[in-house]
Design a protein around this motif. Sequence first.
Motif, PDB file in Angstrom:
ATOM      1  N   SER A   1       0.818  -1.209   0.000  1.00 10.07           N
ATOM      2  CA  SER A   1       0.000   0.000   0.000  1.00 10.07           C
ATOM      3  C   SER A   1       0.853   1.261   0.000  1.00 10.07           C
ATOM      4  N   GLY A   2       2.175   1.089   0.132  1.00  2.45           N
ATOM      5  CA  GLY A   2       3.079   2.230   0.169  1.00  2.45           C
ATOM      6  C   GLY A   2       3.416   2.711   1.564  1.00  2.45           C
ATOM      7  N   GLU A   3       2.837   2.101   2.594  1.00  2.15           N
ATOM      8  CA  GLU A   3       3.086   2.517   3.970  1.00  2.15           C
ATOM      9  C   GLU A   3       4.356   1.866   4.499  1.00  2.15           C
ATOM     10  N   PRO A   4       5.195   2.612   5.246  1.00  5.01           N
ATOM     11  CA  PRO A   4       6.388   2.009   5.866  1.00  5.01           C
ATOM     12  C   PRO A   4       5.976   1.000   6.933  1.00  5.01           C
ATOM     13  N   ILE A   5       6.712  -0.113   7.030  1.00  4.59           N
ATOM     14  CA  ILE A   5       6.396  -1.136   8.033  1.00  4.59           C
ATOM     15  C   ILE A   5       7.586  -1.409   8.946  1.00  4.59           C
ATOM     16  N   ASP A   6       8.578  -0.516   8.923  1.00  2.00           N
ATOM     17  CA  ASP A   6       9.784  -0.751   9.718  1.00  2.00           C
ATOM     18  C   ASP A   6       9.863   0.120  10.970  1.00  2.00           C
ATOM     19  N   LYS A   7       8.772   0.853  11.275  1.00  2.00           N
ATOM     20  CA  LYS A   7       8.713   1.710  12.465  1.00  2.00           C
ATOM     21  C   LYS A   7       9.777   2.801  12.438  1.00  2.00           C
ATOM     22  N   GLY A   8      10.167   3.207  11.230  1.00  2.00           N
ATOM     23  CA  GLY A   8      11.125   4.292  11.101  1.00  2.00           C
ATOM     24  C   GLY A   8      10.433   5.650  11.135  1.00  2.00           C
ATOM     25  N   PRO A   9      11.183   6.720  10.862  1.00  2.00           N
ATOM     26  CA  PRO A   9      10.617   8.075  10.878  1.00  2.00           C
ATOM     27  C   PRO A   9       9.457   8.226   9.894  1.00  2.00           C
ATOM     28  N   ASP A  10       8.539   9.118  10.211  1.00  2.00           N
ATOM     29  CA  ASP A  10       7.374   9.377   9.372  1.00  2.00           C
ATOM     30  C   ASP A  10       7.812   9.978   8.038  1.00  2.00           C
ATOM     31  N   LEU A  11       7.217   9.463   6.939  1.00  2.00           N
ATOM     32  CA  LEU A  11       7.555   9.947   5.601  1.00  2.00           C
ATOM     33  C   LEU A  11       6.357  10.581   4.902  1.00  2.00           C
ATOM     34  N   SER A  12       5.294  10.851   5.645  1.00  2.00           N
ATOM     35  CA  SER A  12       4.060  11.335   5.020  1.00  2.00           C
ATOM     36  C   SER A  12       4.222  12.698   4.358  1.00  2.00           C
ATOM     37  N   MET A  13       5.196  13.480   4.768  1.00  2.00           N
ATOM     38  CA  MET A  13       5.403  14.808   4.187  1.00  2.00           C
ATOM     39  C   MET A  13       6.445  14.811   3.069  1.00  2.00           C
ATOM     40  N   GLU A  14       6.999  13.648   2.758  1.00  2.00           N
ATOM     41  CA  GLU A  14       8.005  13.552   1.701  1.00  2.00           C
ATOM     42  C   GLU A  14       7.332  13.595   0.322  1.00  2.00           C
ATOM     43  N   PRO A  15       8.054  14.019  -0.729  1.00  2.00           N
ATOM     44  CA  PRO A  15       7.474  14.050  -2.085  1.00  2.00           C
ATOM     45  C   PRO A  15       7.063  12.656  -2.546  1.00  2.00           C
ATOM     46  N   ARG A  16       6.133  12.622  -3.483  1.00  2.00           N
ATOM     47  CA  ARG A  16       5.654  11.358  -4.035  1.00  2.00           C
ATOM     48  C   ARG A  16       5.757  11.407  -5.556  1.00  2.00           C
ATOM     49  N   ILE A  17       5.903  10.222  -6.160  1.00  2.00           N
ATOM     50  CA  ILE A  17       5.981  10.128  -7.616  1.00  2.00           C
ATOM     51  C   ILE A  17       4.951   9.115  -8.108  1.00  2.00           C
ATOM     52  N   PRO A  18       4.392   9.296  -9.312  1.00  2.00           N
ATOM     53  CA  PRO A  18       3.411   8.338  -9.839  1.00  2.00           C
ATOM     54  C   PRO A  18       4.074   7.012 -10.185  1.00  2.00           C
ATOM     55  N   LEU A  19       3.288   5.938 -10.080  1.00  2.00           N
ATOM     56  CA  LEU A  19       3.828   4.613 -10.393  1.00  2.00           C
ATOM     57  C   LEU A  19       3.940   4.380 -11.883  1.00  2.00           C
ATOM     58  N   GLU A  20       3.061   4.977 -12.649  1.00  2.00           N
ATOM     59  CA  GLU A  20       3.014   4.692 -14.081  1.00  2.00           C
ATOM     60  C   GLU A  20       3.403   5.935 -14.864  1.00  2.00           C
ATOM     61  N   GLY A  21       4.697   6.201 -14.902  1.00  2.00           N
ATOM     62  CA  GLY A  21       5.185   7.330 -15.670  1.00  2.00           C
ATOM     63  C   GLY A  21       5.303   6.979 -17.143  1.00  2.00           C
ATOM     64  N   PRO A  22       5.702   7.943 -17.968  1.00  2.00           N
ATOM     65  CA  PRO A  22       5.861   7.694 -19.407  1.00  2.00           C
ATOM     66  C   PRO A  22       7.021   6.735 -19.668  1.00  2.00           C
TER      67      PRO A  22
END
Length: 445
Positions: A97-118
């Motif tokens: 689902s894209g969620e971190p599962i390693d209990k590391g720092p929160d990444l919700s404010m980091e940039p995101r990229i589309p999965l299906e680029g050109p």
Amino acid sequence: MTEALRTLLRSTRVVEIVGDIIRVKAQGVAFGEMAVVENVDGEKSLARVVDLEGDLVSLQVYAGGKGLSTDASVSFLGHPPDVVYSEHILGRIFRGSGEPIDKGPDLSMEPRIPLEGPTVNPVMRVLPTRMIETQVPMIDLFNCLVESQKIPIFSVAGEPYNELLARIGFQADADVVVFGGMGLVFDDFHFFRTAFENHGIFHRTVMFVNQASDPLVERLTIPDMALAVAEKMAVEENKRVLVLLTDMTAYADAMKELGIAQERIPAIRGYMGDLYTQLARRYEKACDFKGAGSVTILSVTTMPGGDVTHPVPDNTGYITEGQFYLHDQVIDPFGSLSRLKQHVIGKATREDHGQIMNTMIRLYAGAVEAEKKQSMAFELSSFDEKLLKFGTLFRKRFMDIRVSLPLIEALDLCWQTLAECFEPDELVMKRDLIDKYYPRTEENA
């Protein structure tokens, strides 16, 4: 009110639930668009539009359809699936689902990229000229892994293919390793994580993992996430990225189950008719980018019942540039093939590489024939006896997948093995190479 906000506020009720697929009636929805499904108990899950029939929209629920009520509401987000991307994703582990599962720092404010680029402009693709050394003799010596290549490990259940994949991951001379695991049992997931940590490469590794206990639909996003991140690193950061995927048959099986839930007409053995297209869309992400880095894909494809004509390995073989054939805990020198090895052997490697490769395989084929003669009680010649000795040494020193050797040491060991079994005139090799590399002792001087 902005268009994005209006899109976010679009909400509708569930009409039908079929497995992990739900259907709603909505207007202005795009294929592949993401949505949030909120159950009556307030629990939320991501979903993705997978089919459109007029105003009837089918969505694939990431957390699965179990426990969902038809009273659940669906809110469309107005954007396709994406994945977090920044310098902070190295050394992190994400689920499907894209969620971190390693209990590391929160990444919700980091940039995101589309999965299906050109797709990559073909003009920007360059001819592969560099080798990725894996320190696995049966690969480096006989079927080189070439940078920007796409190649699978064909295997059967019970073989140590994950052990081999992990070894290649922490031994390969790549800048970044991106791992995608599909349908992994916990022991395999823990093995990969521990292997990368113990060998000191976890800080330059990104892991996307779908465990067997996770929702099936999350399995389908793993290759896309891994490849989107790999391509971004290669293009924008000039990284040489090695993508490891296991197991693509589990991925194809998940696609089959989704197709059945969508009531699509299946093709051969229940797989959908677009199986080739879906696999090719992922494998064709392998590329050496002009003026930038590269993406190399090494995957595992298990063959149900050892059947290489099964739809998944059969289609894979048409897309990829060869295969490593793993059985009986060895990489078979006869069933394996790297179609790009000629671009690096003797060019990016030592001058004797091509001759050594051909001579070793030719003599091993002779050893196999000598073993057949021996098993049928035929009389063996003195050369047959030498072949038998060579065959034993070849399996022990090179075919065992637990053997790790840098390429130069492996080439030197080839010459040593030949010298232990044969006279120089019996090798049928170029004389200048024999004079330069054949080990000289008091006995054969």
